[in-house]
Design a protein around this motif. Structure first.
Motif, PDB file in Angstrom:
ATOM      1  N   GLU A  20       0.845  -1.186   0.000  1.00  0.00           N
ATOM      2  CA  GLU A  20       0.000   0.000   0.000  1.00  0.00           C
ATOM      3  C   GLU A  20       0.881   1.236   0.000  1.00  0.00           C
ATOM      4  OE1 GLU A  20      -0.678   0.944   4.722  1.00  0.00           O
ATOM      5  OE2 GLU A  20      -2.300  -0.045   3.639  1.00  0.00           O
ATOM      6  N   GLY A  21       0.248   2.402  -0.161  1.00  0.00           N
ATOM      7  CA  GLY A  21       0.977   3.662  -0.125  1.00  0.00           C
ATOM      8  C   GLY A  21       1.587   4.032  -1.459  1.00  0.00           C
ATOM      9  N   ALA A  22       2.487   5.035  -1.397  1.00  0.00           N
ATOM     10  CA  ALA A  22       3.145   5.533  -2.605  1.00  0.00           C
ATOM     11  C   ALA A  22       4.093   4.490  -3.175  1.00  0.00           C
ATOM     12  CB  ALA A  22       3.907   6.821  -2.285  1.00  0.00           C
ATOM     13  N   GLN A  23       4.491   4.712  -4.409  1.00  0.00           N
ATOM     14  CA  GLN A  23       5.401   3.800  -5.091  1.00  0.00           C
ATOM     15  C   GLN A  23       6.763   4.472  -5.258  1.00  0.00           C
ATOM     16  OE1 GLN A  23       3.806   2.280  -8.749  1.00  0.00           O
ATOM     17  NE2 GLN A  23       1.981   1.430  -7.802  1.00  0.00           N
ATOM     18  N   PRO A  24       7.677   4.236  -4.325  1.00  0.00           N
ATOM     19  CA  PRO A  24       9.017   4.817  -4.489  1.00  0.00           C
ATOM     20  C   PRO A  24       9.755   4.174  -5.652  1.00  0.00           C
ATOM     21  CG  PRO A  24       8.966   3.301  -2.632  1.00  0.00           C
ATOM     22  CD  PRO A  24       7.541   3.463  -3.092  1.00  0.00           C
ATOM     23  N   VAL A  25      10.659   4.926  -6.237  1.00  0.00           N
ATOM     24  CA  VAL A  25      11.419   4.456  -7.398  1.00  0.00           C
ATOM     25  C   VAL A  25      12.876   4.275  -6.985  1.00  0.00           C
ATOM     26  CG1 VAL A  25      12.159   4.967  -9.752  1.00  0.00           C
ATOM     27  CG2 VAL A  25       9.858   5.618  -8.982  1.00  0.00           C
ATOM     28  N   ARG A  26      13.449   3.157  -7.326  1.00  0.00           N
ATOM     29  CA  ARG A  26      14.849   2.867  -7.050  1.00  0.00           C
ATOM     30  C   ARG A  26      15.570   2.523  -8.353  1.00  0.00           C
ATOM     31  NH1 ARG A  26      13.132   4.849  -3.200  1.00  0.00           N
ATOM     32  NH2 ARG A  26      13.221   4.181  -1.009  1.00  0.00           N
ATOM     33  N   THR A  27      16.873   2.804  -8.350  1.00  0.00           N
ATOM     34  CA  THR A  27      17.700   2.512  -9.523  1.00  0.00           C
ATOM     35  C   THR A  27      18.750   1.480  -9.145  1.00  0.00           C
ATOM     36  OG1 THR A  27      17.414   4.801 -10.264  1.00  0.00           O
ATOM     37  CG2 THR A  27      19.151   3.502 -11.321  1.00  0.00           C
ATOM     38  N   PHE A  36       7.873   0.072  -6.490  1.00  0.00           N
ATOM     39  CA  PHE A  36       7.234  -0.941  -5.660  1.00  0.00           C
ATOM     40  C   PHE A  36       6.481  -0.238  -4.540  1.00  0.00           C
ATOM     41  CE2 PHE A  36      11.429  -0.004  -4.161  1.00  0.00           C
ATOM     42  CZ  PHE A  36      11.268   0.166  -2.789  1.00  0.00           C
ATOM     43  N   GLN A  37       5.713  -1.011  -3.787  1.00  0.00           N
ATOM     44  CA  GLN A  37       5.007  -0.517  -2.617  1.00  0.00           C
ATOM     45  C   GLN A  37       5.440  -1.315  -1.390  1.00  0.00           C
ATOM     46  OE1 GLN A  37       0.968  -0.932  -4.393  1.00  0.00           O
ATOM     47  NE2 GLN A  37       0.651   1.157  -3.625  1.00  0.00           N
ATOM     48  N   TYR A  38       5.354  -0.637  -0.231  1.00  0.00           N
ATOM     49  CA  TYR A  38       5.723  -1.292   1.023  1.00  0.00           C
ATOM     50  C   TYR A  38       4.526  -2.025   1.612  1.00  0.00           C
ATOM     51  CZ  TYR A  38       9.884   1.717   1.069  1.00  0.00           C
ATOM     52  OH  TYR A  38      11.055   2.353   0.756  1.00  0.00           O
ATOM     53  N   PRO A  39       4.771  -3.092   2.383  1.00  0.00           N
ATOM     54  CA  PRO A  39       3.688  -3.690   3.178  1.00  0.00           C
ATOM     55  C   PRO A  39       3.175  -2.668   4.201  1.00  0.00           C
ATOM     56  CG  PRO A  39       5.552  -5.189   3.024  1.00  0.00           C
ATOM     57  CD  PRO A  39       6.015  -3.874   2.465  1.00  0.00           C
ATOM     58  N   GLU A  40       1.993  -2.913   4.708  1.00  0.00           N
ATOM     59  CA  GLU A  40       1.324  -1.941   5.586  1.00  0.00           C
ATOM     60  C   GLU A  40       2.184  -1.487   6.775  1.00  0.00           C
ATOM     61  OE1 GLU A  40      -2.919  -1.380   7.990  1.00  0.00           O
ATOM     62  OE2 GLU A  40      -2.351  -3.326   7.133  1.00  0.00           O
ATOM     63  N   PRO A  41       2.809  -2.375   7.570  1.00  0.00           N
ATOM     64  CA  PRO A  41       3.622  -1.896   8.697  1.00  0.00           C
ATOM     65  C   PRO A  41       4.815  -1.049   8.256  1.00  0.00           C
ATOM     66  CG  PRO A  41       3.122  -4.237   8.930  1.00  0.00           C
ATOM     67  CD  PRO A  41       2.753  -3.851   7.537  1.00  0.00           C
ATOM     68  N   ILE A  42       5.471  -1.443   7.158  1.00  0.00           N
ATOM     69  CA  ILE A  42       6.639  -0.698   6.674  1.00  0.00           C
ATOM     70  C   ILE A  42       6.202   0.666   6.156  1.00  0.00           C
ATOM     71  CG2 ILE A  42       8.639  -0.765   5.166  1.00  0.00           C
ATOM     72  CD1 ILE A  42       8.584  -2.941   7.286  1.00  0.00           C
TER      73      ILE A  42
END
Length: 211
Positions: A20-27, A36-42
């Motif tokens: 859930e939440g925003a989708q951060p971008v990594r290179t 990707f998205q983080y699990p709820e606790p993260i």
């Protein structure tokens, strides 16, 4: 932990594994972008990890009353700390749920203005609906009889000194050192146990009238 070879681990007793939440971008090392998205606790951890720092930055800023108020009494210092914590909590809660983002100075000014108006409203309301006797009949500044000490509840305790003086126990004198407190023989008719100087007597009448 950001160093290579280490994995950050967060333990949680609630939430699920659904992203859930925003989708951060990594290179990655090859320059490929991944979102990707983080699990709820993260996700909740990343959303709130700066809350304490944000709170401290505001509370310990230039408007910090703990530094500007020079009184060193422990009880006053603790009161100011709790006051500042509640004040900043209220400010952050206001900015979270409303569109208007206020600074601490503006928020403190508005709260002070409201308290003044609210106190005046309470006084006006009590003045219109009061059924008790006026304060002048309930409070009188009297002088202890000669050759007496303190009030025991049943009467005045006898003393060998004709004009035995007592240390003022009022709110203003309470903040002074014992040697600097006024020595007087006056008290309020509503409470002969507590000796009051004229300044503390006036504060006593005002505070009990507003109750």
């Amino acid at each position: 932990v950001r160093e290579d070879g280490y994995v950050s681990t967060v333990g949680a007793t609630w939430g699920g594994v659904e992203p859930e939440g925003a989708q951060p971008v990594r290179t990655d090392a090859q320059g490929n972008y991944t979102s990707f998205q983080y699990p709820e606790p993260i996700n909740a951890y990343y959303q709130g990890r700066h809350s304490v720092d944000d709170h401290n930055n505001i509370r310990q800023g230039s408007l910090n009353m703990e530094n500007t108020y020079r009184n060193k009494r422990w009880i006053n210092r603790q009161f100011l700390f709790i006051w500042n914590v509640c004040e900043v909590n209220a400010l952050l809660a206001h900015n979270e749920v409303t569109e208007e983002k206020m600074t601490l100075a503006k928020f403190r000014k508005d709260v002070s203005h409201y308290l003044i108006l609210h106190n005046q409203y309470l006084r006006d309301t009590k003045r219109r609906s009061r059924t008790v006797l006026p304060s002048e009949t309930r409070h009188q500044l009297l002088v202890a009889p000669i050759y007496t000490g303190r009030w025991t509840g049943n009467g005045w305790k006898k003393a060998k000194t004709k004009y035995l003086q007592q240390i003022c126990a009022g709110i203003h004198c309470a903040e002074l050192l014992s040697k600097d407190r006024k020595r007087i023989r006056t008290y309020c008719s509503c409470n002969p146990v507590q000796f009051l100087c004229t300044k503390c007597y006036a504060e006593h009448v005002i505070s009990t009238t507003d109750e």
